[in-house]
Each structure stands twice: as C-alpha cells, then as structure tokens.
Design an enzyme around this catalytic site. Structure first.
Site, mmCIF file in Angstrom:
data_model
loop_
_atom_site.group_PDB
_atom_site.id
_atom_site.type_symbol
_atom_site.label_atom_id
_atom_site.label_comp_id
_atom_site.label_asym_id
_atom_site.label_seq_id
_atom_site.Cartn_x
_atom_site.Cartn_y
_atom_site.Cartn_z
ATOM 1 N N HIS A 109 0.850 -1.201 0.000
ATOM 2 C CA HIS A 109 0.000 0.000 0.000
ATOM 3 C C HIS A 109 0.879 1.243 0.000
ATOM 4 O O HIS A 109 2.005 1.230 0.509
ATOM 5 C CB HIS A 109 -0.952 0.009 1.194
ATOM 6 C CG HIS A 109 -0.293 0.184 2.531
ATOM 7 N ND1 HIS A 109 -0.081 1.425 3.104
ATOM 8 C CD2 HIS A 109 0.192 -0.720 3.416
ATOM 9 C CE1 HIS A 109 0.502 1.272 4.281
ATOM 10 N NE2 HIS A 109 0.684 -0.018 4.491
ATOM 11 N N ASP A 111 -0.503 4.470 0.816
ATOM 12 C CA ASP A 111 -1.023 5.528 1.682
ATOM 13 C C ASP A 111 -0.260 5.512 3.004
ATOM 14 O O ASP A 111 0.392 4.516 3.359
ATOM 15 C CB ASP A 111 -2.519 5.356 1.919
ATOM 16 C CG ASP A 111 -2.874 4.007 2.535
ATOM 17 O OD1 ASP A 111 -2.327 2.987 2.087
ATOM 18 O OD2 ASP A 111 -3.692 3.974 3.479
ATOM 19 N N ASP A 142 6.737 2.107 5.992
ATOM 20 C CA ASP A 142 5.336 1.689 5.968
ATOM 21 C C ASP A 142 4.570 2.550 4.973
ATOM 22 O O ASP A 142 4.021 3.576 5.337
ATOM 23 C CB ASP A 142 4.738 1.803 7.366
ATOM 24 C CG ASP A 142 3.296 1.323 7.450
ATOM 25 O OD1 ASP A 142 2.876 0.557 6.565
ATOM 26 O OD2 ASP A 142 2.601 1.715 8.407
ATOM 27 N N GLU A 176 -5.089 1.496 2.828
ATOM 28 C CA GLU A 176 -4.851 0.503 3.886
ATOM 29 C C GLU A 176 -4.945 1.111 5.271
ATOM 30 O O GLU A 176 -5.524 0.523 6.191
ATOM 31 C CB GLU A 176 -3.476 -0.151 3.683
ATOM 32 C CG GLU A 176 -3.233 -1.381 4.556
ATOM 33 C CD GLU A 176 -2.629 -1.062 5.914
ATOM 34 O OE1 GLU A 176 -2.593 -1.958 6.780
ATOM 35 O OE2 GLU A 176 -2.170 0.095 6.112
ATOM 36 N N ASP A 205 4.802 -5.699 5.084
ATOM 37 C CA ASP A 205 4.132 -4.546 5.694
ATOM 38 C C ASP A 205 4.198 -4.610 7.218
ATOM 39 O O ASP A 205 3.250 -4.250 7.898
ATOM 40 C CB ASP A 205 2.672 -4.491 5.239
ATOM 41 C CG ASP A 205 1.991 -3.193 5.648
ATOM 42 O OD1 ASP A 205 2.694 -2.206 5.925
ATOM 43 O OD2 ASP A 205 0.750 -3.166 5.711
ATOM 44 N N HIS A 455 4.100 4.422 11.748
ATOM 45 C CA HIS A 455 2.990 5.188 12.353
ATOM 46 C C HIS A 455 3.475 6.231 13.355
ATOM 47 O O HIS A 455 2.660 6.957 13.924
ATOM 48 C CB HIS A 455 1.973 4.274 13.064
ATOM 49 C CG HIS A 455 1.186 3.418 12.145
ATOM 50 N ND1 HIS A 455 -0.010 2.830 12.508
ATOM 51 C CD2 HIS A 455 1.402 3.034 10.860
ATOM 52 C CE1 HIS A 455 -0.486 2.119 11.488
ATOM 53 N NE2 HIS A 455 0.364 2.230 10.484
#
EC number: 3.4.13.20
Length: 505
Positions: A109, A111, A142, A176, A205, A455
């Site tokens: 992904h 995003d 990520d 995602e 991921d 994150h």
C-alpha cells in the site's frame, strides 16, 4: 510448488551488482515517493488528490518496466458528515504469464498515516532525509520503501535484459491505513481472474523483532473493538447542584472499564480464554530461538518494567495470548483547568486483540454479557449500551509450508543466518482476506527493523552501504527460490530483498 533441490544456474551476482551500483537511484525514487503526501486517514480533498497522484506515479513506474497495468476505479467513499470523497484506484499489474513458472503476487500500500513537523518530527516528514545511514520520512518503512524494494527487484532483471525467474503480479492500494476501503469487494470480483494463477502472496508490511536480525512473520492477532455507553441524559450536570443525588454515568463507566482486566493483564471476561489455542512444545522452542535483547527492548520502549520477566513470556503475551486495552472516554472533560461538571453521557472505548482460535462473534457475546452483569449489580438508573464497532479475526500460517521454506532459504542466502520466526501482535486484515477470499497462501516478509517507527514520528528505513543485507537482495533471492515449474518452483523469493537500495540493519 516448491522444491528443496538446488536453484538453477541463474547469474544472480550480476543482479546484485546492478543493485549496488544503482542504490542512489533507488533512494532518489523513494525520496520522490515520500514527497507525495498520500495520507488516507484525514478525509480531506487535498490528501485524496495526493493519493490519486501517488497511485498514478506507481502505475507509470510499473508500466515502464513492461508490466500490464490496470488502475481499477474504486468509486467514492461516503463519510458520516455527508461529504463524498473519491477512493484512490487500486493497481493490478502483471509481468509474465509463462505457465511453466510459478506466479508470485506482491501486495503493498502507498497511503500513509498523518504526519506533521509539529508532532515531534526532527525533519520534514515528507522530505526523505538521510542521517547516519538512516532514511527518515513518512512512508519510508510503511509501506513505500518495501513496495519499491519489490519493484526495484524487477527493474534490475529488466535493466540486465534477464528473464524473471517467476511470473510476478502486484496488487497495490491506497487506503490501507483507513481500513482498505472497498478492497474486499474487488478481491471477490478478481479471485477467479487476476488471482486465478497465483501460487502465493507475499506481504512486506510489518517489522522485525530485532534491529539486526531479519524475520519472517507467520501470524497476526485479530481485533474486537468495543464501545460502552452510559447515559443519564444528553446534557451535562453541575456537580454542586446535582452531585450526590444521582447515579453518575462516569462512575458507572469507570466501574465497567475497571472490571475488564486485572493489574497483571489477565482479562476478567468469563470464558474469554476458552478457545485460545493450546501451547505446544514446538512453539515454545520457536520463542526460545528468537533474537530479543530484553534490556535493549526495555530501553527502546522507554518502559521501566513489563508485566513479565522472560523473553518467552513477553513474546507469548504479545503474539499468542489475547490482550485487552482501554483506549479512552468520549464525553468526559479532558481539557486543562478545573471544570466542575458531571458528564450526562459518556462512552468508553476498549479493544481485545484476538488469537487463534478465538471467534469474533463469541467474544462479542462474552463481553456484552459480562458488562451487563457488572452493570446490573450497580443498580444504576442509567442506561448502558454495548457495541462492537470492529471485529477482525486473527491469522496464522503453517511455517512448514513450502513458501515459508523458500522465504527462510532466501534470507539465509542474503544475511547468512536463519530468520526469526515471529508473529505480530497487531492486526493486518489483508492477510485474512487473501486466505479466506482468494484462497492463496500468504507469507509475510518484513523489510523494516524494529526501531523503524511505523505510524510514529521520525519513521525511517535503514540504508545499507555494504554489499550485504539489502532489502532488494531478499526480494531477488525469493524470486530465485520460486523459479522452475509449478511443481518445483519457489526458488525466486531470495532475490527480492536486495532491490530497494534501502534495507534494514
């Protein structure tokens, strides 16, 4: 599908040399991708435009490699406030259709989570910045860096005019971080078309458990997210006028939340552990072999004391036992200052991380019954409502399957050591989707180190400066260990990890 026989004589050294010589180009491409603010979490038009631009850039990159690329229109997303925003397209790309070769499908992904310099970033989160061999930027690990690792692996073969040892497919999405909106429906539609010839799915991921030693992930926990509302009325009360003459919703809620888990982390909901898979001796030995320095882990986590003292106990309670976390209270006064208010309506939020063989619907009933029992004993005149807002099942794979054997062989070839066989305490719903909808085996091969900060502020991926331990090398080796016919094929996997120019150390 996979064979333990020796790989065919493919001149992989030339591919590895190409990667080493073009590392700067790979990093530059990652810099360009990081610069696109592809935030899917904040539902605003600007970020949706950036997401669409990111997907277009990726589609163009794959097309220039000779892939057949379809950008699937995913329609629009209706938000609770009434606005409608476009969902970025999903990329379905194919390279090669040789029926004598295995077909490896890579999912990724593009995003990212929200990021702002003011949040505590030391650098601009959307400008890839290298410091001491570490590449800082939102999406670096990520998941833009790993996606590029696999694309760069393919590009090396293309640049050297070598046939890929396997057929390769890519499914790349842009939602995602927001729950993979509409992806499940697409997978249902494509399970007998795009996915029909796929032999295995590879996902990169997540992260290693170590800063130094690579890992292969074979399981993730599920998640049941609950809200419990306690209401007297819609308006708040003045505590001087009403304090002492009513059942306060906050007091009820605190009692309910306090009934869920004890100080040792043991969940107090009756029956919650009944379906947890029993611990086997083989599994215990797997935990013993994992490279985890507890002192380093404590220091990096900035946690003085964990609930458990040994590596094995910590890993088991992170991965193979359920956990309950209380996340917050909506409706409570949480601003600075002294406000003498009694909230008239409050909502508590908590979740339970699920493990095999727990069932989401069973857990929902157990939690609801427990809270109803606790609430009834308080003889409160307030109203209580329990809701499960999210229910995601755990996922686990058989580490003795051929794709895991190939993945371990790939990592051993690149790193000179066997990987840690790990599970992930978080929830990655896409693995279960592939397993349940597409009916394909899934192997998770992390390309990020434990301190990469997915994150978080100062997210990064490490840039390797030697000829070893590159993410692209592993990708190439995985391809290499997947080659051959469908009956003798996973020799291709090892090749993939060396290909990004960005790897983990």
């Amino acid at each position: 599908m996979f064979s333990s026989s020796s790989p065919p004589p493919v001149p992989l050294e030339k591919v590895f040399q190409y990667i080493d010589l073009h590392q700067d180009e790979f990093v530059q491409m990652l810099k360009e991708w990081v610069a696109i603010e592809s935030d899917s979490v904040q539902p605003v038009p600007h970020f949706r435009q950036e997401l669409s631009r990111m997907m277009a850039v990726a589609a163009d990159t794959l097309q220039r490699l000779g892939a057949h690329v379809a950008s699937v229109d995913m329609g629009s997303q209706q938000l609770p406030d009434g606005q409608s925003l476009p969902i970025p397209p999903v990329i379905l790309a194919e390279l090669g259709n040789d029926p004598t070769k295995a077909t490896v499908c890579f999912y990724g992904h593009l995003d990212v989570q929200p990021a702002d310099r003011a949040d505590g970033w030391l650098t601009d989160p959307y400008m890839l910045t290298e410091v001491d061999g570490k590449l800082y930027g939102r999406g670096a690990t990520d998941n833009k860096g790993p996606v590029l690792a696999w694309i760069n692996a393919v590009s090396a073969f293309r640049a050297l005019e070598q046939d890929l040892p396997v057929n390769v497919k890519f499914i790349i999405e842009g939602m995602e971080e927001a729950g993979s909106v509409a992806l499940e429906e697409l997978m249902e539609k494509e399970k007998d078309r795009f996915f029909s010839g796929v032999d295995c799915v590879v996902i990169s991921d997540n992260l290693w458990i170590s800063k130094r030693k690579p890992a292969v992930t074979y399981g993730t926990r599920g998640n049941s997210y609950f809200t419990v509302e306690v209401k007297c009325r819609d308006q708040d009360f003045h505590s001087g006028t009403f304090g002492g003459i009513l059942h306060e919703p906050m007091a009820d809620l605190v009692a309910l939340l306090g009934s869920l888990v004890d100080p040792s982390g043991h969940i107090l909901v009756p029956g919650i552990y009944d379906e947890v898979a029993p611990l086997t001796e083989e599994e215990v030995n797997t935990y013993k072999a994992i490279d985890l320095d507890l002192e380093e882990y404590r220091n990096s986590s900035q946690v003085a004391t964990f609930l458990f003292d040994t590596k094995e106990e910590i890993l088991m309670h992170l991965w193979r036992y359920p956990s309950l976390s209380i996340h917050g209270i909506e409706g409570a006064f949480d601003e600075p200052g002294a406000k003498t208010v009694i909230p008239g309506r409050v909502i508590g939020k908590f979740s339970i991380r699920l493990v095999p063989h727990m069932n989401v619907s069973v857990v929902e009933k157990q939690v609801t019954q427990h809270l109803e029992d606790v609430f009834s004993k308080r003889n409160s005149s307030n109203k209580m409502v329990v809701s499960m807002a999210l229910g995601l099942h755990p996922w686990i794979a058989n580490i003795n399957n051929t794709q895991y054997i190939a993945a371990k062989r790939a990592i051993r070839t690149v790193f000179g050591t066997d990987p840690d066989m790990i599970r992930d305490g978080s929830t990655i719903p896409i693995t279960k989707m592939f397993q349940d909808i597409v009916h394909k085996s899934v192997v998770m091969i992390p390309l990020g180190a434990v301190d990469d900060g997915e994150h978080s502020q100062n997210e990064k991926i490490n840039r390797m400066t030697t000829n070893e331990n590159k993410a692209e090398d592993i990708c190439i080796q995985l391809f290499h260990h997947s080659v051959g016919t469908r009956d003798t094929s996973l020799k291709a996997c090892c090749t993939t990890f060396k290909m990004t120019g960005a790897g983990s150390q």
